[in-house]
Structures are given as C-alpha cells and as structure tokens.
Scaffold this motif. Structure first.
Motif, PDB file in Angstrom:
ATOM      1  N   PHE A   1       0.834  -1.192   0.000  1.00 33.58           N
ATOM      2  CA  PHE A   1       0.000   0.000   0.000  1.00 33.58           C
ATOM      3  C   PHE A   1       0.872   1.246   0.000  1.00 33.58           C
ATOM      4  O   PHE A   1       0.643   2.183  -0.770  1.00 33.58           O
ATOM      5  CB  PHE A   1      -0.940   0.016   1.213  1.00 33.58           C
ATOM      6  N   GLU A   2       1.872   1.246   0.865  1.00 33.85           N
ATOM      7  CA  GLU A   2       2.748   2.425   0.965  1.00 33.85           C
ATOM      8  C   GLU A   2       3.471   2.694  -0.351  1.00 33.85           C
ATOM      9  O   GLU A   2       3.627   3.852  -0.756  1.00 33.85           O
ATOM     10  CB  GLU A   2       3.759   2.243   2.097  1.00 33.85           C
TER      11      GLU A   2
ATOM     12  N   TYR B   1       0.230   9.527  -4.211  1.00 36.47           N
ATOM     13  CA  TYR B   1       0.108  10.701  -3.326  1.00 36.47           C
ATOM     14  C   TYR B   1       1.450  11.000  -2.667  1.00 36.47           C
ATOM     15  O   TYR B   1       1.612  10.827  -1.463  1.00 36.47           O
ATOM     16  CB  TYR B   1      -0.933  10.455  -2.229  1.00 36.47           C
ATOM     17  N   PRO B   2       2.445  11.420  -3.447  1.00 39.75           N
ATOM     18  CA  PRO B   2       3.795  11.582  -2.889  1.00 39.75           C
ATOM     19  C   PRO B   2       3.863  12.608  -1.766  1.00 39.75           C
ATOM     20  O   PRO B   2       4.814  12.603  -0.991  1.00 39.75           O
ATOM     21  CB  PRO B   2       4.625  12.026  -4.103  1.00 39.75           C
ATOM     22  N   TRP B   3       2.865  13.468  -1.657  1.00 39.00           N
ATOM     23  CA  TRP B   3       2.901  14.514  -0.626  1.00 39.00           C
ATOM     24  C   TRP B   3       2.408  14.003   0.730  1.00 39.00           C
ATOM     25  O   TRP B   3       2.631  14.646   1.743  1.00 39.00           O
ATOM     26  CB  TRP B   3       2.015  15.680  -1.075  1.00 39.00           C
ATOM     27  N   ALA B   4       1.724  12.846   0.744  1.00 38.11           N
ATOM     28  CA  ALA B   4       1.019  12.436   1.974  1.00 38.11           C
ATOM     29  C   ALA B   4       1.914  11.772   3.031  1.00 38.11           C
ATOM     30  O   ALA B   4       3.038  11.538   2.887  1.00 38.11           O
ATOM     31  CB  ALA B   4      -0.124  11.496   1.650  1.00 38.11           C
TER      32      ALA B   4
END
Ligand code: SF4
Lengths: 201, 473
Positions: free
Chosen positions: A190-191, A198-201
């Motif tokens: 998942f990661e 969503y590279p910002w999350a």
C-alpha cells in the motif's frame, strides 16, 4: 505480547469471590504513564497496611507465594471497571494464568490482549485446585494451552475450553498489533503505491 | 460506470489496505497526532514489545492537555508532579522515537488540533487520527479524522494502520445565508440541538450547503470539531479554493510540482451527484440564531432570546435528565437565558481558539471593559495564534478590557491544568463540552460563540450579541 504455551508454576489460592478491578489495582494508580510497574500495587489495599507495610497474612506476601504465576480465584473474578490496568498489574507481578469458575466479561478479554490466560472450570475442579494450591510452593500446577489441560500437582487433569481464535493469538503471542503485522506485506505494498499516487502524503 | 460515491467513500477506498470477510478493514493512516495524556502507555507498549514507530515522519506530538498557560511554564516546577511526568514522558518519547515535536518552549506549540492545520500537516483527502475525540476538527479540510483510544494509538504507531469498520454516510446541509451575529459555533450547536447527541452515532457527517461554503476555514473547523458531540465518528467538509488557499505555503504543505499534483487530486474530493446518504438533515441558515447551552449536554441548546425550559417540556428519560441538569446548573424553568449571570468567561479551546475567533471577540470588546468582578481569560489555541493576535493589536484590546492573556493550551476546556472553575462558578465558554464537572468540580458551563462570550463578559450575563452590534453601527 509474550507467547503462552505451557506454564508450570506456583499457584496462589484466593478463594474470595467477586474480586473486582478496584481490588486488583486501586484507582490512585491509574494516573501512571506506564503499563509496566503496576505489579507492586497489585491488590494494593489487601496487600499493604496504611503505612505501606506488607500485611503478612495476604497470600502474595507469604514466602511460598511471592513468585506465584497462577491465581486460583473465587467466582466472578475481575468484575468492576474496564481498566486495562488490572491485567497490566497482574502481568507485571508475574501472573500468567487465572483459574476461576467465572470472570467478568471485559476483564476476561483484556487478559487475552495482554498475554494472560483466564481459565473457567467447574466449581468442584476449582476447589480441587484451590486445595492443591494451598499446599504451598511445592504444589506446582501445569497449564497446557495447546492441549487445553490443567494438571494438578497430584497428576489429576482437568480439560478446559478456549475460543479457537484467542488460543491461536495466545499461542503465537499475537495481539491486535501482532495480527496486523502479519499483514505487513500488504501495508508495504500500500505504501509503495501511495508513494506514487500521493507523494505529498 | 462506477456507482456514485460520497466524499467519505472516496477517502475510505483510497486508504483501504485490507478487508476481511467479516467486514473488518485495515485503513492506512496518513497523519498521527499525539499528545501527552493518551500516549504514554502506547509508547511503553512499543518498548515492551521491541517495536518501533513505523512512520515517524507522519507522526506529530505536542503537549497541550495539562500544560499550564501562565508565563514561566518552561519551568517544570510550575506543573503538578503528575502533569510534569506526563509532559516529560512525551518529551522523551518524541525524541526516542524520532517523531516531530513541538515542546512548550516552541512558539508553534498549541492545541494539537490547531497545530496540525497551522503547520500544514492536515491536508485534504488524508486519514488523520489522534488519541482525542476532537480529532474531527481536521475534517474541515476534507480529511477523514478519527479520535482513537490508547491501544489504538499503539496500533497506529506500530503499523500506521487502524482496524475499522466502515461507518454510514450522513449529510447535514445548511442552506442559505447566516444572519449577522450568527457564527460557525451557532451552526454546529444548532445542528446538535436538532439531531441530539446521538443523532450522528455510527455515521460520518458531511456538512454542506451555502452557509458552510461561505464559512472560512476557521469556521469550518469549528463546525467539524463538534461532530463528535453530535455522536458522529467524524465530520467532513469537501475541500474547495478556500481550503487550498489555507494549506498553500504552510511549512509541511506540498510544494512545486508536488503541489500541482496534490491540487489536481484534491479537486476530485467531493460527493458525486446521486451518491447515497443513509441520513439527511437540513437546516435553513436564516433560521439559525446566536445560541447558548443551558444544561449539561451539548444538545441542551436554545437561541439566546429563549427561556430556560422545564423538565415537563421533554419526554421519557430526558425529562429526568433535564431535572437533574437544571438542579446542577442552578437554573429555574421560565427564567430568561439573557438574565443568567456569569462569573467567568473562557475564550479558547480547539473549537474556538483560532485567530478568527479572537478577532470576533475583540471586535465586540474594543474600547469596552468587562463587568466588575468578572474573571475573563483568553487562551489562544497556539503560540502562533497568540503572536498574530499580538501583532494585530487584539491582545491589547483583551488586556484593556480586563481579560487575562494566556499562553496556548487546552486550559479551562477540560481543567486538567490549574485553570478550573470552583463549585457553583458559572462560566460562559467557547469550548465544546458542558458536562458536569468538565471545567472543574461543580462548575457550570454555558457554551457559546466567541462573539457571544465577549458580549457576556461586558454585561456579566448571557447576552444577545446582536444588541451590541446594533450599538456599534
Ligand atoms: S481544547 Fe478541549 S476539546 Fe480540544 S483537545 Fe483540548 S481538551 Fe480536548
């Protein structure tokens, strides 16, 4: 959580019925920042007098039972509040199994979350074990979770019931976190995906 | 074509790590906020099992619940021993496990739910948890934000996931415009008044409608903050230009090309046309008045122009509860709410401790004095809110009026630090809970908006702020 498989140890007799969570760990000890360290206040008001001195009569203060790992207790053990501090205190003292005719619900499930095995047996069998435990430190009782059998020091065996899933968790030392960590591959995956999406999350 | 989804459905689906046959899900957590009271045993649990924090870069800690809000508090001797130990434990845990930390000595310290958005940790579409029920606040950004227990705190620290079952969808729509003097606090209290404290049980609420769109981010946070008092698991508001504008440029907001990518994604975060809601509540913005609570449950709310109700106005168990709460509150049925005299005014908390709240209160207080003998304090939600209010001259307005000007923290919202009511003391508070004993044993709490709190401070009784607004015009 520690695995629970087979335990052979000293059993302390506590024939009192309705031992509640306030007795197990009084409320003044809930402000702690720890789960550990509560063992010294286990059964605090039964164990110490007003000046903090040990009450010699109390079972866990007696030389034979200071290293007890099993409690044989009267009916309805662990009633009262939902405080997880109760199993935390038992565990910290060194208790890994409690045998009684009945337990309060929440306490019962809190035990499993903390690596303690609560065992329900019929009254006559509990009485047998209570008598056995009263013989002192030489009367070691064995709890075999895999085989679901309690063996008294005289060799008498008492089979017990346990929820299959809870048994699995205890045998393998799995708490909620342990179980989730069994899915760590899925979390990793998942990661990895999330990092792209969503590279910002 | 896929079925239309609600905003909640979309965020949920985007974070699903695993789903068991019995419906138990593993949800990935983007941000974990930690404070000193509900975390010590969780960190202790990690130590006992030799586990680590899986994603320290997504974990943020700040002491807020029992820190003193008076000057010189960096000196640990100012704290009662138990509080000191809890704060010291957080200091140590943050440093041992390498998580982001804002200690009391840091100007960015404040209430965890104010610090998260302020520092840009809180972003649309995220899942956010904290060992605190008012985590719902972050829903104002279109983030799914849950309060969790200590065992779950440990679970999230170790696995960066939460075991959850999906909640139902509930829509709360506030149509039209708000009248002058009516604020976000009045909306959120009125919704609870309409649905009851169990109205949202088992649901995640999405707030929508023109009146919600018109609110600033601060106002939206106030609305979502109290979703929990309405029984909901979380509150949500779809992000829009105001949201993006608020997030942009904050220390931990995405930058450059990543910002553009984030923005493109955030713009997909809305409830699709035709998506199913299990429950819908609609209120007309025009019908909402400035309100106050009169009892000991947040649902005990009425317009300031009303009178104290009688137990006989209610049915079933509530009648008995009202009898008890009127006794506790020392109120008589039929008494005008605007005749209720107060001893104390508290402006602050994660509900109303942001800059806009202080501006609203200062606008009413400007050039005025609080009633003689009244105790009044402002506790800014964060050190940065405090600094900004000083810069804008608001602090001086409060001080000139006779307010105490405190350092940031939860303070009298829950009275874990020395800021407490004494038995029978009556307080007009901008916080979120009016439970028996919440602000101190025997203390009596009336919840209201910051503007209403300022009005009450001037007259010494619960007051319709609209009268004062008429004066100033
Ligand atoms: S301000 Fe009050 S409601 Fe908010 S986090 Fe602190 S104690 Fe909880």
């Amino acid at each position: 959580m520690d695995k629970f498989n087979t335990l052979t140890g000293i059993a302390a007799p506590m024939p009192l019925v309705n031992i509640d969570t306030d007795m197990i760990i009084p409320k003044q000890f809930l402000k702690t920042i720890q789960r550990s360290g509560l063992g010294k206040n286990l059964f605090d008001e039964m164990r110490y007098d007003d000046n903090g001195n040990e009450i010699p009569d109390f079972v866990l203060n007696q030389p034979a039972y200071r290293d007890a790992e099993i409690l044989i207790a009267g009916d309805n053990f662990g009633c009262g509040s939902s405080r997880e501090h109760a199993p935390w205190a038992l565990l910290d003292f060194g208790i890994r199994a409690v045998i009684s005719t009945s337990f309060a619900d929440i306490f019962f499930s809190n035990c499993f979350k903390n690596g303690i095995l609560p065992i329900v047996l019929p009254e006559d069998q509990v009485r047998h074990l209570m008598d056995d435990a009263s013989k002192g430190a030489n009367a070691r009782i064995t709890v075999d979770l895999e085989a679901q059998v309690v063996t008294a020091s005289d060799g008498t065996q008492f089979p017990f019931e346990v929820d299959a899933f809870k048994k699995h968790c205890l045998l393998n030392g799995l708490d909620d976190i342990g179980l989730t960590l069994e899915k760590v591959r899925k979390i990793d995956t998942f990661e990895d995906t999330a990092k792209t999406l969503y590279p910002w999350a | 074509m896929t079925a239309p989804k609600t905003l909640y459905d979309k965020i949920w689906d985007a974070h699903l790590v695993d789903q068991a046959d019995d419906g138990t899900c593993l949800l990935y957590i983007d941000r974990h906020l930690v404070h000193e009271v509900t975390s010590p045993q969780a960190f202790e649990g990690l130590r006992m099992t030799g586990r680590t924090v899986r994603a320290p870069q997504k974990t943020i800690a700040v002491p807020d619940h029992n820190v003193p809000t008076t000057e010189g508090r960096e000196n640990p001797d100012q704290m009662p021993e138990e509080s000191r130990i809890q704060v010291a434990a957080l200091d140590k845990n943050a440093s041992d496990f390498g998580i982001h930390y804002y200690p009391v000595s840091d100007v960015r310290q404040g209430i965890v739910h104010i610090v998260g958005p302020e520092q840009g940790w809180t972003q649309p579409g995220m899942t956010i948890v904290c060992g605190d029920s008012h985590t719902a606040t972050h829903g104002a950004f279109g983030a799914l934000a849950h309060g969790i227990g200590t065992s779950e705190v440990e679970h999230v620290l170790a696995t960066q996931t939460l075991i959850q079952r999906k909640a139902k969808n509930m829509k709360v729509e506030i149509t039209g415009k708000l009248a002058p003097g009516v604020t976000a606090k009045d909306i959120t209290l009125s919704v609870i008044g309409a649905t009851g404290t169990a109205g949202g049980t088992g649901h995640v609420i999405e707030y929508c409608g023109e009146a919600i769109r018109d609110l600033s981010m601060e106002g939206r946070m106030t609305v979502c903050n109290m979703a929990i008092e309405g029984g909901a698991r979380a509150g949500l508001i779809a992000p829009d230009e105001k949201t993006f504008e608020y997030v942009k440029g904050r220390p931990h907001a995405p930058k450059g090309a990543t910002w553009e990518a984030a923005l493109a994604y955030w713009k997909t975060l809305y409830t699709d046309e035709g998506a199913h809601f299990d429950k819908v509540v609609t209120l007309r913005g025009e019908d909402i008045a400035p309100v106050v609570t009169w009892g000991t449950s947040p649902e005990d709310v009425l317009p300031i122009t009303a009178v104290v109700p009688a137990p006989g106005d209610f049915t079933g168990g509530k009648a008995e509860a009202v009898k008890r709460s009127l006794e506790y509150m020392g109120l008589t049925p039929g008494q005008k709410l605007s005749d209720i005299e107060i001893d104390t005014v508290f402006i602050g908390s994660c509900t109303n401790g942001r800059i806009e709240d202080l501006r609203a209160a200062a606008a009413i207080l400007k050039g005025k004095k609080i009633k003689d003998g009244l105790r009044a304090m402002v506790v800014p939600g964060s050190g940065l809110v405090r600094a900004q209010a000083e810069e804008e001259g608001l602090a001086q307005i409060f001080l000139d009026a006779g307010f105490e000007w405190r350092l940031a923290g939860c303070s009298m919202c829950l009275a874990m630090n020395p800021d407490q009511l004494s038995p029978g003391e009556r307080c007009a508070a901008t916080s979120n809970r009016n439970f028996e004993g919440r602000q101190g044993r025997g203390g009596r709490t009336h919840l209201l908006s910051p503007a209403m709190a300022a009005a009450a401070a001037i007259t010494g009784r619960l007051t319709d702020v609209r009268e004062m607004m008429a004066e100033t015009v």
